[in-house]
Design a protein around this motif. Sequence first.
Motif, mmCIF file in Angstrom:
data_model
loop_
_atom_site.group_PDB
_atom_site.id
_atom_site.type_symbol
_atom_site.label_atom_id
_atom_site.label_comp_id
_atom_site.label_asym_id
_atom_site.label_seq_id
_atom_site.Cartn_x
_atom_site.Cartn_y
_atom_site.Cartn_z
ATOM 1 N N THR A 1 -8.821 -0.266 -7.998
ATOM 2 C CA THR A 1 -8.566 0.698 -6.923
ATOM 3 C C THR A 1 -7.087 0.906 -6.620
ATOM 4 O OG1 THR A 1 -8.803 -1.067 -5.277
ATOM 5 C CG2 THR A 1 -10.769 0.230 -5.792
ATOM 6 N N MET A 2 -6.184 0.292 -7.386
ATOM 7 C CA MET A 2 -4.776 0.340 -7.020
ATOM 8 C C MET A 2 -4.223 1.767 -7.002
ATOM 9 S SD MET A 2 -2.475 -1.525 -5.770
ATOM 10 C CE MET A 2 -2.955 -3.216 -6.063
ATOM 11 N N GLU A 3 -4.691 2.620 -7.911
ATOM 12 C CA GLU A 3 -4.216 4.006 -7.893
ATOM 13 C C GLU A 3 -4.590 4.690 -6.590
ATOM 14 O OE1 GLU A 3 -4.660 8.177 -10.442
ATOM 15 O OE2 GLU A 3 -5.307 6.279 -11.330
ATOM 16 N N ASN A 4 -5.809 4.459 -6.107
ATOM 17 C CA ASN A 4 -6.222 5.018 -4.825
ATOM 18 C C ASN A 4 -5.460 4.375 -3.673
ATOM 19 O OD1 ASN A 4 -8.044 6.683 -6.092
ATOM 20 N ND2 ASN A 4 -9.826 5.405 -5.651
ATOM 21 N N ILE A 5 -5.141 3.100 -3.817
ATOM 22 C CA ILE A 5 -4.394 2.417 -2.760
ATOM 23 C C ILE A 5 -3.024 3.059 -2.572
ATOM 24 C CG2 ILE A 5 -3.164 0.249 -2.262
ATOM 25 C CD1 ILE A 5 -5.648 -1.240 -3.217
ATOM 26 N N PHE A 6 -2.405 3.508 -3.649
ATOM 27 C CA PHE A 6 -1.119 4.193 -3.538
ATOM 28 C C PHE A 6 -1.231 5.395 -2.602
ATOM 29 C CE2 PHE A 6 1.631 7.694 -4.981
ATOM 30 C CZ PHE A 6 2.879 7.117 -4.750
ATOM 31 N N SER B 1 -8.401 2.574 6.073
ATOM 32 C CA SER B 1 -9.215 2.470 4.869
ATOM 33 C C SER B 1 -9.817 1.076 4.779
ATOM 34 C CB SER B 1 -8.371 2.769 3.611
ATOM 35 O OG SER B 1 -7.229 1.935 3.561
ATOM 36 N N VAL B 2 -10.916 0.992 4.021
ATOM 37 C CA VAL B 2 -11.581 -0.277 3.751
ATOM 38 C C VAL B 2 -11.773 -0.373 2.242
ATOM 39 C CG1 VAL B 2 -13.600 -1.725 4.158
ATOM 40 C CG2 VAL B 2 -12.777 -0.205 5.971
ATOM 41 N N TRP B 3 -11.402 -1.527 1.676
ATOM 42 C CA TRP B 3 -11.452 -1.725 0.229
ATOM 43 C C TRP B 3 -12.455 -2.817 -0.093
ATOM 44 C CZ3 TRP B 3 -8.629 1.913 -2.259
ATOM 45 C CH2 TRP B 3 -7.753 2.640 -1.445
ATOM 46 N N THR B 4 -13.494 -2.454 -0.851
ATOM 47 C CA THR B 4 -14.612 -3.361 -1.079
ATOM 48 C C THR B 4 -15.391 -2.932 -2.308
ATOM 49 O OG1 THR B 4 -16.669 -4.196 -0.104
ATOM 50 C CG2 THR B 4 -16.031 -1.967 0.480
ATOM 51 N N SER B 5 -16.137 -3.859 -2.884
ATOM 52 C CA SER B 5 -17.053 -3.542 -3.979
ATOM 53 C C SER B 5 -18.447 -3.188 -3.464
ATOM 54 C CB SER B 5 -17.156 -4.733 -4.946
ATOM 55 O OG SER B 5 -15.908 -4.982 -5.573
ATOM 56 N N GLU C 1 -2.981 -13.652 -3.507
ATOM 57 C CA GLU C 1 -3.333 -12.699 -4.563
ATOM 58 C C GLU C 1 -3.041 -11.258 -4.126
ATOM 59 O OE1 GLU C 1 -7.370 -10.857 -6.584
ATOM 60 O OE2 GLU C 1 -7.492 -12.669 -5.358
ATOM 61 N N VAL C 2 -3.411 -10.924 -2.877
ATOM 62 C CA VAL C 2 -3.179 -9.566 -2.375
ATOM 63 C C VAL C 2 -1.687 -9.287 -2.267
ATOM 64 C CG1 VAL C 2 -3.494 -8.018 -0.404
ATOM 65 C CG2 VAL C 2 -5.404 -9.460 -1.183
ATOM 66 N N VAL C 3 -0.935 -10.245 -1.733
ATOM 67 C CA VAL C 3 0.514 -10.065 -1.638
ATOM 68 C C VAL C 3 1.109 -9.842 -3.018
ATOM 69 C CG1 VAL C 3 2.693 -11.216 -1.099
ATOM 70 C CG2 VAL C 3 0.778 -11.342 0.517
ATOM 71 N N GLU C 4 0.692 -10.630 -3.972
ATOM 72 C CA GLU C 4 1.223 -10.496 -5.331
ATOM 73 C C GLU C 4 0.861 -9.138 -5.931
ATOM 74 O OE1 GLU C 4 1.005 -12.738 -9.701
ATOM 75 O OE2 GLU C 4 -0.051 -13.564 -7.965
ATOM 76 N N ALA C 5 -0.384 -8.692 -5.721
ATOM 77 C CA ALA C 5 -0.829 -7.418 -6.294
ATOM 78 C C ALA C 5 -0.057 -6.245 -5.702
ATOM 79 C CB ALA C 5 -2.327 -7.242 -6.057
ATOM 80 N N GLY D 1 -11.221 5.905 5.372
ATOM 81 C CA GLY D 1 -11.785 6.086 4.046
ATOM 82 C C GLY D 1 -12.311 4.783 3.466
ATOM 83 N N ILE D 2 -13.224 4.898 2.490
ATOM 84 C CA ILE D 2 -13.757 3.745 1.769
ATOM 85 C C ILE D 2 -13.214 3.810 0.337
ATOM 86 C CG2 ILE D 2 -15.812 2.471 1.112
ATOM 87 C CD1 ILE D 2 -15.532 2.896 4.137
ATOM 88 N N ASN D 3 -12.441 2.814 -0.046
ATOM 89 C CA ASN D 3 -11.844 2.740 -1.390
ATOM 90 C C ASN D 3 -11.032 3.984 -1.731
ATOM 91 O OD1 ASN D 3 -12.927 0.190 -1.884
ATOM 92 N ND2 ASN D 3 -14.835 1.056 -2.674
ATOM 93 N N GLY D 4 -10.386 4.529 -0.738
ATOM 94 C CA GLY D 4 -9.549 5.700 -0.908
ATOM 95 C C GLY D 4 -9.354 6.387 0.424
#
Length: 478
Positions: free
Chosen positions: A270-275, A416-420, A301-305, A438-441
């Motif tokens: 989802t990183m492209e959408n996170i941008f 936004s909320v980021w989840t599987s 992990e989130v900080v690093e990503a 938004g959800i995952n975007g």
Amino acid sequence: MERHDALFIGGGWAEPQGDDHITVVSASTEEVIGRVPEASEADVDAAVAAARGAFDDPGGWPDWEPARRADAMERLADALDRRKDRIARLVSAQNGMPVAIAEQLEGVFPSVVLRYYADLVRTAALEERRPGLMGGTTLVRRRPAGVVAAIVPWNYPQTLASFKIAPALAAGCTMVVKPSPETVLDAYALAEAVMEAELPPGVLNIVPGGREVGRYMITHPRIDKVAFTGSTAAGREIAETCGRLLRPVTLELGGKSAAIVLDDADLGATMENIFGATLLNNGQTCYLGTRVLAPRSRYAEVVEAFSAFAGSLQVGDALDAATQIGPMASARQRDRVESYIGKGRSEGARVTVGGGRPSGLDKGWFVEPTVFADVDNAFTIAQEEIFGPVLSVIPYGDVDEAVAIANDTDYGLGGSVWTSDHERGVQVACRVHTGTIGINGYLPDPTAPFGGVKASGIGRELGPEGLAAYQQNQSVYL
């Protein structure tokens, strides 16, 4: 250099009644790229008079059949489409928006919004009969609000203008539009499109100017409604003025939204959408989730990503198609962003990437994409709108704490909320006190109401609700 010597008033080019000018400077090169007249109070008077005449004259714009107005709006959309590349480059040159983004948004979105409202007004019921409880029937009529003063910001000048122009024209209102002094050149392309579309004289007038021109417009006795997008501080002042005048107002203001990363989020996918939800347009976007809420179990992990992603972004001239992060819109805005980076450091937050000016870019108002870790939600950088490419990663324990942190802000515009787990994401999103999420975007849609709660504004733009904002109801008891 693009130079203009007239103002767009009454359907054509009018000689300005003052001598002041606005000098336009490229955000990427700091070179002068344009010069236009700055409207005076006398010019505003002329523009309001033109709009008033177009509204009040029998048979004028509000008396046109909705389908006829829709046809004119579609002609305007077509005319803007023919200018989309020029508009995108003008916006990028002025405010630093990467041209690849400007081509998608500033060049395309305004005509999409115009066509949406043209279609909507063709089928929208302007009258309805309601059976009463007192033995009669009521005819409810939806009439245009009148002459609108629309004040547009510099970050998305054409897109946010369309949020006002499209529903106002569809409703039958006439308008005086004031673009920001930072982005005035694209307004002339809009004026050319209005002329090509053959909108009646006075339906849409454009008066470039600064805050004093805006203040004068808002208080003008012949204005019926105000629509403003900008800072919360300016919005409060406008709200006070309109409240005193009992004048309807729509305010789309600042934000400090949360991007809630749940413990099951797939960041790689989802990183492209996170941008688009956190750093779009160099961070100069009101709804961005600049507070990234990360579960403690995955905090490192989130900080690093986010740090790796921010550090990988291409920073450069806004007119370069490869640029992902351009400059701030002005030297003043860069100073503001840098001051917040300094506050973050002084409060104990840790810079994991960025934090300065990019090397090799000696001209232009650039700031490196910056990520802060070890941020407490009470820190200044987590509570105040920075309006630049700066993210704060805030830890949380469980979902209840994440929602509490998300709601612990004066603002409520985006998020936004980021989840599987889509359904879980919806459940969390519905607990966040915000106007949009938004959800995952995150991407506003013309069909849905857009706006905020709390210090993020009053009223809604887009969707049928956006049309209703430019209408007044009249009840006729039968």
